[in-house]
Design an enzyme around this catalytic site. Structure first.
Site, PDB file in Angstrom:
ATOM      1  N   TYR A  53       0.845  -1.196   0.000  1.00  0.00           N
ATOM      2  CA  TYR A  53       0.000   0.000   0.000  1.00  0.00           C
ATOM      3  C   TYR A  53       0.884   1.251   0.000  1.00  0.00           C
ATOM      4  O   TYR A  53       1.277   1.782   1.041  1.00  0.00           O
ATOM      5  CB  TYR A  53      -0.957   0.008   1.198  1.00  0.00           C
ATOM      6  CG  TYR A  53      -1.972  -1.127   1.181  1.00  0.00           C
ATOM      7  CD1 TYR A  53      -2.179  -1.891   0.027  1.00  0.00           C
ATOM      8  CD2 TYR A  53      -2.725  -1.437   2.308  1.00  0.00           C
ATOM      9  CE1 TYR A  53      -3.097  -2.929   0.008  1.00  0.00           C
ATOM     10  CE2 TYR A  53      -3.649  -2.475   2.301  1.00  0.00           C
ATOM     11  CZ  TYR A  53      -3.821  -3.220   1.140  1.00  0.00           C
ATOM     12  OH  TYR A  53      -4.729  -4.245   1.132  1.00  0.00           O
ATOM     13  N   HIS A 128      -0.663 -12.326   0.544  1.00  0.00           N
ATOM     14  CA  HIS A 128      -1.579 -11.378  -0.098  1.00  0.00           C
ATOM     15  C   HIS A 128      -2.406 -11.983  -1.237  1.00  0.00           C
ATOM     16  O   HIS A 128      -3.605 -11.784  -1.302  1.00  0.00           O
ATOM     17  CB  HIS A 128      -0.770 -10.179  -0.617  1.00  0.00           C
ATOM     18  CG  HIS A 128      -1.544  -8.900  -0.715  1.00  0.00           C
ATOM     19  ND1 HIS A 128      -0.969  -7.672  -0.533  1.00  0.00           N
ATOM     20  CD2 HIS A 128      -2.852  -8.655  -0.969  1.00  0.00           C
ATOM     21  CE1 HIS A 128      -1.899  -6.725  -0.685  1.00  0.00           C
ATOM     22  NE2 HIS A 128      -3.034  -7.297  -0.946  1.00  0.00           N
ATOM     23  N   SER A 208     -12.684  -4.396   0.568  1.00  0.00           N
ATOM     24  CA  SER A 208     -13.534  -3.498  -0.254  1.00  0.00           C
ATOM     25  C   SER A 208     -15.016  -3.738   0.034  1.00  0.00           C
ATOM     26  O   SER A 208     -15.820  -3.971  -0.876  1.00  0.00           O
ATOM     27  CB  SER A 208     -13.238  -3.646  -1.749  1.00  0.00           C
ATOM     28  OG  SER A 208     -11.961  -3.149  -2.060  1.00  0.00           O
ATOM     29  N   PRO A 209     -15.442  -3.640   1.302  1.00  0.00           N
ATOM     30  CA  PRO A 209     -16.847  -3.916   1.657  1.00  0.00           C
ATOM     31  C   PRO A 209     -17.843  -2.972   0.992  1.00  0.00           C
ATOM     32  O   PRO A 209     -19.015  -3.310   0.848  1.00  0.00           O
ATOM     33  CB  PRO A 209     -16.867  -3.766   3.181  1.00  0.00           C
ATOM     34  CG  PRO A 209     -15.698  -2.911   3.507  1.00  0.00           C
ATOM     35  CD  PRO A 209     -14.655  -3.258   2.493  1.00  0.00           C
ATOM     36  N   GLY A 211     -17.348  -1.823  -2.100  1.00  0.00           N
ATOM     37  CA  GLY A 211     -17.139  -1.892  -3.544  1.00  0.00           C
ATOM     38  C   GLY A 211     -15.839  -1.242  -3.992  1.00  0.00           C
ATOM     39  O   GLY A 211     -15.586  -1.118  -5.186  1.00  0.00           O
TER      40      GLY A 211
HETATM   41  N1  LIG Z   1      -6.427  -8.382   0.307  1.00  0.00           N
HETATM   42  C1  LIG Z   1      -6.590  -7.672  -0.774  1.00  0.00           C
HETATM   43  O1  LIG Z   1      -6.253  -8.080  -1.898  1.00  0.00           O
HETATM   44  C2  LIG Z   1      -7.214  -6.308  -0.642  1.00  0.00           C
HETATM   45  C3  LIG Z   1      -7.628  -5.596  -1.781  1.00  0.00           C
HETATM   46  C4  LIG Z   1      -8.237  -4.339  -1.589  1.00  0.00           C
HETATM   47  C5  LIG Z   1      -8.417  -3.846  -0.306  1.00  0.00           C
HETATM   48  N2  LIG Z   1      -7.964  -4.546   0.780  1.00  0.00           N
HETATM   49  C6  LIG Z   1      -8.146  -4.064   2.161  1.00  0.00           C
HETATM   50  O2  LIG Z   1      -9.523  -3.791   2.381  1.00  0.00           O
HETATM   51  C7  LIG Z   1      -9.679  -2.463   2.843  1.00  0.00           C
HETATM   52  C8  LIG Z   1     -11.008  -1.910   2.413  1.00  0.00           C
HETATM   53  O3  LIG Z   1     -11.136  -1.877   1.006  1.00  0.00           O
HETATM   54  P1  LIG Z   1     -10.998  -0.510   0.168  1.00  0.00           P
HETATM   55  O4  LIG Z   1     -10.354   0.535   1.002  1.00  0.00           O
HETATM   56  O5  LIG Z   1     -10.382  -0.906  -1.125  1.00  0.00           O
HETATM   57  O6  LIG Z   1     -12.490  -0.129  -0.205  1.00  0.00           O
HETATM   58  P2  LIG Z   1     -13.846   0.112   0.621  1.00  0.00           P
HETATM   59  O7  LIG Z   1     -13.622  -0.163   2.051  1.00  0.00           O
HETATM   60  O8  LIG Z   1     -14.909  -0.601  -0.088  1.00  0.00           O
HETATM   61  O9  LIG Z   1     -14.066   1.669   0.371  1.00  0.00           O
HETATM   62  C9  LIG Z   1     -13.209   2.605   0.934  1.00  0.00           C
HETATM   63  C10 LIG Z   1     -13.791   3.988   0.781  1.00  0.00           C
HETATM   64  O10 LIG Z   1     -15.050   4.045   1.404  1.00  0.00           O
HETATM   65  C11 LIG Z   1     -15.249   5.329   1.952  1.00  0.00           C
HETATM   66  N3  LIG Z   1     -15.963   5.162   3.234  1.00  0.00           N
HETATM   67  C12 LIG Z   1     -15.511   4.535   4.340  1.00  0.00           C
HETATM   68  N4  LIG Z   1     -16.436   4.524   5.310  1.00  0.00           N
HETATM   69  C13 LIG Z   1     -17.499   5.201   4.811  1.00  0.00           C
HETATM   70  C14 LIG Z   1     -18.779   5.518   5.334  1.00  0.00           C
HETATM   71  N5  LIG Z   1     -19.149   5.125   6.556  1.00  0.00           N
HETATM   72  N6  LIG Z   1     -19.621   6.236   4.545  1.00  0.00           N
HETATM   73  C15 LIG Z   1     -19.258   6.618   3.294  1.00  0.00           C
HETATM   74  N7  LIG Z   1     -18.061   6.316   2.741  1.00  0.00           N
HETATM   75  C16 LIG Z   1     -17.198   5.613   3.498  1.00  0.00           C
HETATM   76  C17 LIG Z   1     -13.878   5.890   2.238  1.00  0.00           C
HETATM   77  O11 LIG Z   1     -13.885   7.266   1.916  1.00  0.00           O
HETATM   78  P3  LIG Z   1     -12.799   8.307   2.499  1.00  0.00           P
HETATM   79  O12 LIG Z   1     -11.505   7.880   1.859  1.00  0.00           O
HETATM   80  O13 LIG Z   1     -13.318   9.612   1.998  1.00  0.00           O
HETATM   81  O14 LIG Z   1     -12.760   8.165   3.975  1.00  0.00           O
HETATM   82  C18 LIG Z   1     -12.931   5.027   1.461  1.00  0.00           C
HETATM   83  O15 LIG Z   1     -12.143   5.705   0.505  1.00  0.00           O
HETATM   84  C19 LIG Z   1      -8.474  -1.741   2.235  1.00  0.00           C
HETATM   85  O16 LIG Z   1      -8.266  -0.488   2.811  1.00  0.00           O
HETATM   86  C20 LIG Z   1      -7.404  -2.761   2.456  1.00  0.00           C
HETATM   87  O17 LIG Z   1      -6.966  -2.733   3.809  1.00  0.00           O
HETATM   88  C21 LIG Z   1      -7.395  -5.781   0.614  1.00  0.00           C
END
Ligand SMILES: NC(=O)c1ccc[n+]([C@@H]2O[C@H](COP(=O)([O-])OP(=O)(O)OC[C@H]3O[C@@H](n4cnc5c(N)ncnc54)[C@H](OP(=O)(O)O)[C@@H]3O)[C@@H](O)[C@H]2O)c1
Length: 286
Positions: A53, A128, A208-209, A211
């Site tokens: 990251y 990963h 990515s809960p 999306g």
């Molecule tokens: N293992 C893997 O291959 C893999 C791949 C992808 C992700 N991940 C992990 O999963 C985590 C989560 O996935 P992600 O960050 O890709 O996507 P996500 O959680 O689906 O979406 C993140 C975005 O949602 C917004 N958000 C958060 N809480 C909110 C709320 N209560 N209301 C409205 N918007 C909200 C945030 O906005 P703001 O930025 O404006 O706060 C953030 O940018 C990552 O951070 C990472 O740690 C793992």
């Protein structure tokens, strides 16, 4: 804050994903630190990061360093904080994500993560993503060696299918504690892995809960039933989504990403939302 189990550690039922604070579109460091501090203030004790990251190149480990420094500078008791990181993905610096699942590489990556996190033992180390060039058993074998050597407290895998989960648990001698797979209203094909984790008592960490970073804002518009039930309960569609995941199984620990304090402050309220079987049925079918 309600807790759930990862290995024998009790962690907050909602974690914080660190990716939005370190990849393209990230905010300045002060806002990221404030976001981690807001999470800690709200009772979050589980943080998900990865060496990949970053914007890539020499910046490897940007998010690990950021999370470690933010936790250290918070000022409260952090003895129950579990930081999970990952190895096996690389960012060469041209915007791409590449893979290296060779055992020797994973061991070296874990050593580098240890230093950046400033710890003697990594809380949770996750492989990963499977590398098609390397036998999966060999990659997971490196994680077992790290566990045996006391370099990591817990072992996890990510982006694994049911056969890989079973194989990983076997190679780890029954010590697999978590599976981190993509799961959201838009992406449900990880249901079989979630069910297997429930059966085996292994934590399931939906990534990515909402999306994903780019599509998170559209969640309520894309899934009408989620926004309808959210409105009835006076919460955001994002909170409702996390509540739906938590209600699916006690092994689920969602890790919503955030890069601003208000996002994570909103998300943690999901632990207080109750859903009826009828509502769960509508959400599952949506
Ligand atoms: N293992 C893997 O291959 C893999 C791949 C992808 C992700 N991940 C992990 O999963 C985590 C989560 O996935 P992600 O960050 O890709 O996507 P996500 O959680 O689906 O979406 C993140 C975005 O949602 C917004 N958000 C958060 N809480 C909110 C709320 N209560 N209301 C409205 N918007 C909200 C945030 O906005 P703001 O930025 O404006 O706060 C953030 O940018 C990552 O951070 C990472 O740690 C793992």
């Amino acid at each position: 804050m309600q807790t759930r189990r990862i290995g024998d550690a009790q962690v907050s039922a909602i974690g914080l994903g660190g990716m939005p604070m370190s990849i393209e579109g990230r905010p300045d460091e002060a806002r990221s630190i404030a976001t981690v501090h807001a999470a800690l203030d709200a009772g979050i004790t589980f943080f998900d990061t990865a060496d990949a990251y970053s914007l890539g190149g020499p910046e490897v480990g940007h998010n690990e360093t950021l999370i470690a420094e933010a936790v250290a500078s918070w000022g409260g008791d952090t003895s129950d904080v579990l930081i999970a990181t990952k190895g096996g993905h690389l960012r060469p610096g041209d915007g791409s994500w590449t893979l290296d699942g060779r055992p020797e590489y994973l061991k070296q990556a874990a050593e580098a993560s240890l230093k950046r996190l400033g710890v003697e033992v990594i809380g949770l180390y996750q492989f990963h993503r499977p590398d098609p060039q390397v036998d999966y058993a060999d990659s997971v074998g490196a994680i077992r060696d790290l566990l045996d050597a006391g370099k990591i407290r817990y072992a996890g895998v990510s982006n694994a299918n049911p056969a890989q989960i079973k194989l990983a648990d076997e190679i780890l001698g029954g010590r697999l504690v978590s599976v981190q797979n993509q799961f959201s209203p838009a992406f449900r094909s990880s249901e079989p892995e979630l069910e297997l984790c429930d059966e085996l008592g292994i934590a399931f960490l939906p990534w990515s809960p909402f999306g994903g970073i780019r599509r998170a804002a559209e969640l309520g518009d894309r899934f009408a039933v989620f926004s309808e039930i959210a409105a009835e309960k006076g919460v955001s569609a994002h909170v409702l989504t996390l509540a739906w995941m938590l209600a699916k199984s006690p092994v689920v620990v969602p890790i919503p990403g955030a890069s601003r304090p208000s996002s994570i402050q909103d998300s943690v309220t999901a632990v207080d939302v109750q859903l009826t079987p009828e509502e769960m049925g509508r959400l599952d079918a949506a």
